[in-house]
Motif scaffolding. Structure first.
Motif, PDB file in Angstrom:
ATOM      1  N   SER A  42       0.813  -1.203   0.000  1.00 17.82           N
ATOM      2  CA  SER A  42       0.000   0.000   0.000  1.00 17.82           C
ATOM      3  C   SER A  42       0.857   1.268   0.000  1.00 17.82           C
ATOM      4  CB  SER A  42      -0.938   0.005   1.215  1.00 17.82           C
ATOM      5  OG  SER A  42      -0.187  -0.044   2.427  1.00 17.82           O
ATOM      6  N   ARG A  43       2.103   1.128   0.368  1.00 16.03           N
ATOM      7  CA  ARG A  43       3.021   2.266   0.402  1.00 16.03           C
ATOM      8  C   ARG A  43       3.926   2.327  -0.831  1.00 16.03           C
ATOM      9  NH1 ARG A  43       5.848   1.738   6.164  1.00 16.03           N
ATOM     10  NH2 ARG A  43       6.855   3.638   5.395  1.00 16.03           N
ATOM     11  N   GLN A 115       8.919   1.785  -0.387  1.00 20.20           N
ATOM     12  CA  GLN A 115       8.030   1.952   0.774  1.00 20.20           C
ATOM     13  C   GLN A 115       8.595   2.933   1.790  1.00 20.20           C
ATOM     14  OE1 GLN A 115       7.440  -1.736   2.859  1.00 20.20           O
ATOM     15  NE2 GLN A 115       9.591  -1.915   3.498  1.00 20.20           N
ATOM     16  N   GLY A 120       6.403   6.735  -2.790  1.00 18.67           N
ATOM     17  CA  GLY A 120       6.300   5.334  -3.150  1.00 18.67           C
ATOM     18  C   GLY A 120       7.136   4.975  -4.362  1.00 18.67           C
TER      19      GLY A 120
END
Length: 292
Positions: A42-43, A115, A120
């Motif tokens: 997600s990062r 991350q 990102g």
């Protein structure tokens, strides 16, 4: 008949044969130490990694395999924390053990770096982008420097051309002035020669006037009485005629009552050609002087 649509069996996870084989590969395969790090997808901005995955797989296989590329991306996108060792085992059948080890090592380095970045994006990509921007700026500067140099050369050429044109105009002006001075000097020389020739002609005219001949070649009229040269005796009186007897004892007279001199008419007749010849000689001499 109610269970006709139901298929009985076991999945790969339930089959001990596959579980044992995967455990065996986990023990036998060599994994990079970086795979021990946990990655939170997600990062990570996966879209920035897709071009790198495509390029790397194409280099290892020699051809672009869209199926394998999508397979790798799906494994990363489906789970929040994908298992890198399982991915390497799955890729070994496509890339072989050596290439799968190298690919997962580089991929996991990029993921762990991404991350940690706020955007990102892996730090290597950012550095690469900076280098590209720097190279682009250097290229722009080089182009600008080249354009500036061309502009300076163009200005220098224009200045040289203007200098040459100015020199040409100066030389032309000097030539024109020299020619003008030459024409003026020639005209002055011609004028002085004309004045000299007119003076010579004037002196000749004065000489001719002193000689008794005017400018038209005619003899100048004189107010003094003419003194005619008397011809020689043998020119007009070769033989003396016999004197007739004057019986009356009177002298012969002309119509006006003047006494006639013997031979008077004949002397005048002989003087006329002599005078005409003299005038012709003077006229010819005058024309000869004028022609010179």
């Amino acid at each position: 008949m109610a269970d006709a649509g139901f298929f009985r069996g076991t999945s790969a996870d339930q089959d001990n044969r596959f579980v044992n084989k995967q455990k065996k590969l986990l023990k036998t395969l060599k994994f990079a130490p970086v795979l021990e790090k946990k990655v939170c997808m997600s990062r990570v901005n996966l879209d920035t990694l897709r071009p790198w995955i495509t390029t790397k797989v194409t280099e290892m296989l020699g051809v672009e395999d869209d199926v394998l590329i999508e397979f790798i991306c799906n494994q990363l996108d489906e789970e929040e924390n994908p298992d890198p060792k399982t991915m390497q085992i799955n890729l070994t059948g496509f890339l072989n053990a050596k290439n799968a080890f190298s690919f997962m090592h580089q991929l996991w380095d990029l993921l762990t770096s991404a991350q940690e970045n706020i955007a990102g994006i892996p730090a290597a990509f950012l550095e690469q982008k900076k280098e590209e921007i720097k190279k682009r700026q250097q290229e722009q500067e080089r182009i600008q420097a080249g354009l500036k140099q061309q502009e300076e050369e163009s200005k220098a050429k224009e200045k040289d051309k203007e200098d040459r044109d100015d020199k040409d105009r100066d030389r032309k002006d000097r030539r024109d002035r020299d020619r003008s001075r030459d024409r003026d000097s020639r005209s002055r020389d011609h004028g002085s020669r004309d004045r000299g020739s007119r003076g010579d002609r004037g002196s000749k005219h004065s000489d001719e006037e002193h000689d008794g001949v005017n400018g038209s070649g005619d003899r100048k009229q004189s107010t003094s009485p003419k003194i005619m040269a008397r011809p020689a005796k043998w020119d007009w009186e070769p033989h003396k005629p016999a004197q007739p007897d004057n019986k009356d004892g009177e002298d012969k007279k002309d119509e006006d009552g003047e006494p006639k001199s013997p031979g008077g008419d004949k002397s005048l007749h002989l003087l006329q050609p002599l005078m005409q010849r003299r005038m012709e000689i003077r006229t010819a001499r005058h024309h000869h002087l004028l022609d010179r």
